[in-house]
Design a protein around this motif. Structure first.
Motif, short mmCIF file in Angstrom:
data_model
loop_
_atom_site.label_atom_id
_atom_site.label_comp_id
_atom_site.label_asym_id
_atom_site.label_seq_id
_atom_site.Cartn_x
_atom_site.Cartn_y
_atom_site.Cartn_z
N GLY A 91 0.81 -1.21 0.00
CA GLY A 91 0.00 0.00 0.00
C GLY A 91 0.84 1.26 0.00
O GLY A 91 0.56 2.21 -0.74
N VAL A 92 1.88 1.28 0.82
CA VAL A 92 2.75 2.45 0.89
C VAL A 92 3.48 2.65 -0.44
O VAL A 92 3.67 3.79 -0.89
CB VAL A 92 3.74 2.31 2.06
N ILE A 93 3.89 1.55 -1.05
CA ILE A 93 4.58 1.64 -2.35
C ILE A 93 3.65 2.27 -3.39
O ILE A 93 4.06 3.09 -4.21
CB ILE A 93 5.05 0.24 -2.80
N ILE A 94 2.35 1.88 -3.35
CA ILE A 94 1.38 2.47 -4.28
C ILE A 94 1.15 3.95 -3.96
O ILE A 94 1.02 4.79 -4.86
CB ILE A 94 0.04 1.69 -4.21
N LEU A 95 1.13 4.27 -2.65
CA LEU A 95 0.85 5.64 -2.23
C LEU A 95 2.05 6.58 -2.30
O LEU A 95 1.88 7.79 -2.21
CB LEU A 95 0.35 5.62 -0.77
N ILE A 96 3.23 6.03 -2.44
CA ILE A 96 4.44 6.83 -2.25
C ILE A 96 4.55 8.03 -3.19
O ILE A 96 5.06 9.08 -2.79
CB ILE A 96 5.70 5.93 -2.29
N PRO A 97 4.03 7.97 -4.44
CA PRO A 97 4.06 9.19 -5.25
C PRO A 97 3.22 10.31 -4.64
O PRO A 97 3.58 11.49 -4.73
CB PRO A 97 3.48 8.73 -6.60
N LEU A 98 2.07 9.95 -4.03
CA LEU A 98 1.23 10.95 -3.37
C LEU A 98 1.96 11.57 -2.18
O LEU A 98 1.84 12.77 -1.90
CB LEU A 98 -0.07 10.29 -2.91
N LEU A 99 2.74 10.72 -1.45
CA LEU A 99 3.44 11.20 -0.27
C LEU A 99 4.65 12.06 -0.62
O LEU A 99 5.13 12.82 0.21
CB LEU A 99 3.90 10.00 0.58
#
Length: 842
Positions: free
Chosen positions: A448-456
């Protein structure tokens, strides 16, 4: 299309170098692990077969489960009956136990558990077939011994020397009559082997006239199964008899089983390294495709289908994977050889034998390397197929897409939330089931974090903008470049985030558990010294009596281990010295008094008392190990302790029912506290026995903490492969980013940004990306460390979360250093660009 793929690979050799290195390292880990474990398995299997090569039947005495105090053993008469069986050439009796030899400084040679003593059993020719003497001969008198060559060399002993030998009894001095070589497992494990005369070995390790094992050799042509059938009626249910071949086969299976655990652990870390490598590979192909937009669009314009474009990209990936796998396999062989040498360097001798390079490691290397590379290139391949033919009209490379990441962020948010909730559920559940939930949650959270990391990327990197502004224009540009393509930044940072999630989680857990153990030791032990046997065996009554005579000893209590049966249930018991136990151990009494131990009453741990409904004054009907029955009255209830059993009795009561008491520890309080003189006095009272460890509180803490630190260091070493690949990813991203931005860099140079500030811009961009990945990894790793620690709370009474701020600071500094080092080559390349050529570059 295949020729096109081959041409593209050859045209972008430099840009694909980091991808090759990443796959190569992961494949080397996989193939090295398989070759190493195959080599170990083959070596030990051959050794096992050799050990039982001459044995037709092996007989081992078994203890009587109904009588724990019985001493197992096969009598000399039984051995003679076996030797008289038709077809038997010889029946050799063996007896063994712990025997340790000190070096010239008085330190035990070996690790204690690997120090072994046995009997020299010569045949009619005066030789024992199990040992080959390089000098001297075997012991034939009570005061003689022989040593294995490795131990003799380590101790500097020669034939004729006087050698002190420690067993579970007093230290004795023997004359060294011979030095031999052997394939015994104790010596191969880095320990020692002492040969005694048979009568001496029987007195030391069993009882006179008895053996633990009898090895039977057959005459030429004799049938081992027929000998086995004749042996079984003789030994009955007092021993287990098997053919030598059956034992060799069983030992081979045990070896396979033991090595499979090692192999699984190493392959798990290889999988982590390859998983990290996927981000590097995917990032590389994504950037290559972006740089070849015009070329791919032209191919679409002249008739190439989407499927052909995708297959072309996958063919490129397959070629890269093939080359990397081949190189990785060769490196893996070198890694396997290095691991074997490393084990020998640490004193873990591996039986002689060549490296076993079978087909399975080669197939696995090629399959893993090619599949991982092609899977990582799959998504970039699909993106390449979507490039429209009209893009051929553009004269520049494709710029980063500004397409909304809403769908991706929603999916990532759901998976991350589910993972965090699962981790939380596992932490509250506890135990093995809780840890399984945490493992599942950790996997989901990472994905999940890998998918979200561009947003972060944008909000997290925005926090660093004020610091970057201090570096002037170069700093501001670096901050903007880091978030220009959030997908690329996220993919690059993900590799570091995964590695640091695991490293930080291990550090938090290790520090927390180490701190709990440290507090447990400090809070529960009042004694100045704790005495144990290096072999892990118990101390004997003679050692306890000797310690009590130590000058200056004010309190001495054993922790004598035993058991009783209470209403059909077994309960472990600690035997202690009433009056002294309170001075050496901090047993926190909840009700009653430990003084009741002197009256023959029993003290019970609170959890056991609550579970069984016992209270002060309760009478417990018990049955001791010798089958005698009695009654014990509960005189005290205390908080659970790691250093005593749930039931505590006067040691005299246990000893009365156990002819050979088992004493794991002796605790000693000295007048004036711990000191060099006090430690020397205790050691001297034990006869300077090298097999007995006299530890102060610091040594006790180091013993427990040392295991934790050793495990952490091993884990750090294994995870280093993943972090190295993550560093390669940063280098690769920056190098290809510089290539993409040639025109932009040329314009910056033209309007006054000098080479020094260009280097600074690239360097700061690398540092920002590295620190971004580190912050994400440290945050998630800390949460995981807390969650796993919560599952251990019940087994660690003094558990409390401890965040290793020092190590976290070091991880952040190392991440920054990684960024600086990774930027050296890209920054140098950017600064050396010719501004005129860069301005007109497409």
């Amino acid at each position: 299309m295949f020729r096109t793929a081959l041409r593209n690979v050859l045209a972008h050799k430099a840009r694909l170098l980091m991808t090759v290195l990443a796959v190569m390292l992961g494949v080397a880990f996989v193939s090295g692990t398989l070759v190493f474990t195959d080599t170990l398995s083959n070596a030990f299997r051959n050794q096992s077969a050799k050990s039982y090569d001459d044995i037709a039947v092996a007989v081992s005495a078994t203890p009587d489960d109904k009588d724990p105090n019985s001493v197992p053993g096969l009598s000399e008469q039984t051995r003679q009956k076996i030797a008289a069986i038709d077809g038997v050439a010889s029946a050799t009796g063996r007896v063994n136990g712990f025997a340790g030899v000190p070096d010239k400084d008085g330190k035990l040679i070996g690790a204690g558990w690997s120090n072994k003593g046995t009997n020299f059993a010569p045949g009619r020719d005066g030789k024992d077939s199990a040992y080959s003497f390089t000098s001297g001969n075997g012991p034939v008198k009570d005061d003689e011994i022989a040593l294995d060559r490795e131990t003799a060399d380590k101790g500097g002993y020669k034939v004729g020397d006087q050698v002190r030998v420690a067993t579970n009894g007093p230290v004795e001095t023997y004359t060294l009559t011979g030095v031999f070589t052997t394939e015994d497992g104790a010596v191969n494990a880095g320990g020692s082997l002492v040969l005694f005369d048979t009568d001496v070995a029987q007195k030391l390790f069993l009882r006179p006239g008895h053996f633990q094992d009898v090895n039977v050799t057959g005459k030429p042509g004799a049938d081992a199964e027929k000998i086995l059938a004749a042996v079984k009626p003789i030994v009955g249910d007092k021993a287990e008899a098997q053919t030598g071949q059956a034992l060799a086969d069983q030992q081979a299976k045990d070896i396979e089983s033991g090595l499979s655990n090692l192999s699984t652990m190493l392959l798990a870390f290889a999988a982590i390294a390859l998983f990290v490598g996927i981000f590097l590979i995917s990032n590389t192909f994504t950037m290559l495709i972006a740089q070849r937009t015009k070329e791919l669009a032209l191919m679409r314009a002249v008739g190439a289908s989407r499927g052909q474009i995708t297959r072309s990209v996958l063919a490129e990936a397959g070629l890269v994977g093939l080359v990397a796998s081949a190189i990785g396999f060769v490196l893996g062989i070198g890694l396997a050889a290095g691991l074997r040498s490393g084990m020998n360097a640490f004193g873990l001798k591996i039986p002689a034998g060549d490296l076993v390079i079978g087909a399975s490691p080669l197939v696995a290397a090629l399959a893993v390397g090619i599949v991982v590379t092609m899977v990582a290139a799959l998504l970039p391949g699909f993106r390449a197929a979507k490039i429209p033919p009209v893009a051929a009209m553009n004269s520049v490379h494709a710029v980063a897409t500004t397409k909304s990441l809403v769908t991706r962020n929603i999916i990532g948010g759901i998976i991350t939330g589910l993972g965090l909730l699962t981790i939380g559920a596992g932490a509250s559940t506890g135990g093995d089931s809780g840890r399984m939930l945490i493992g599942l949650g950790a996997f989901l959270a990472l994905i999940g974090v890998i998918i979200l990391i561009p947003l972060l990327a944008r909000p997290v990197i925005a926090l660093a903008r004020p610091v970057l502004k201090a570096f002037g224009v170069a700093g501001s540009l670096a901050g903007q470049n880091a978030v220009r393509n959030p997908r690329r930044t996220g993919a690059t940072a993900s590799a570091l985030a995964i590695g640091l999630t695991l490293v930080t989680g291990l550090s938090v857990l290790g520090t927390t558990v180490g701190s709990a153990v440290d507090r447990m030791t400090t809070d529960q032990i009042k004694a100045d010294y704790m005495i144990t046997m290096a072999s892990g065996d118990g101390l004997n009554q003679a050692a306890l009596d000797a310690v009590r005579k130590t000058p200056g000893a004010t309190a001495v209590s054993p922790q004598q281990a035993g058991w009783v049966e209470v209403r059909g249930d077994f309960a472990s018991v600690s035997g202690v010295t009433p009056g002294d136990v309170e001075k050496v151990l901090n047993l926190k009494v909840i009700d009653g008094s430990l003084g009741s131990l002197a009256d023959g009453q029993v003290a019970v741990a609170d959890k056991t008392a609550d579970k069984r409904g016992w209270k002060i004054g309760s009478t417990l009907p018990v049955e001791f190990g010798d089958k005698k029955k009695g009654q014990l009255k509960v005189g005290a209830i205390f908080e659970d302790s790691e250093f005593v059993s749930p039931l505590v009795l006067d040691a005299k009561i246990l000893t009365a029912h156990d002819p050979k008491p088992y004493i794991p520890q002796i605790f000693v309080k000295m007048d004036g506290g711990p000191s060099a003189a006090a430690e020397k006095a205790v050691t001297k009272s034990l006869g300077d026995n090298p097999a007995m460890s006299v530890m102060d509180q610091k040594d006790i803490r180091d013993q427990f903490g040392g295991i934790i630190n050793m495990m952490l260091n091993i884990m750090y070493g294994l995870l280093a492969m993943a972090l190295i690949i993550a560093v390669l990813g940063v280098v690769n991203t920056l190098a290809m980013s510089v290539f993409e931005r040639q025109q932009e860099i040329g314009m910056l140079r033209a309007i006054g940004l000098d080479r020094r500030r260009v280097k600074r811009m690239v360097r700061l961009e690398a540092v920002v990306i590295s620190l971004f990945g580190a912050v994400i990894g440290i945050a998630l790793g800390s949460f995981l460390g807390w969650a796993i620690g919560e599952t251990l709370r019940d087994s660690l009474p003094d558990y409390a979360l401890v965040l290793p701020w020092g190590r976290i600071g070091i991880f952040l500094l190392l991440a920054g250093l990684v960024g600086v080092l990774a930027s050296l080559w890209p920054a140098r390349s950017a600064a050396k660009l010719n501004m005129l050529q860069a301005i007109k570059a497409e």
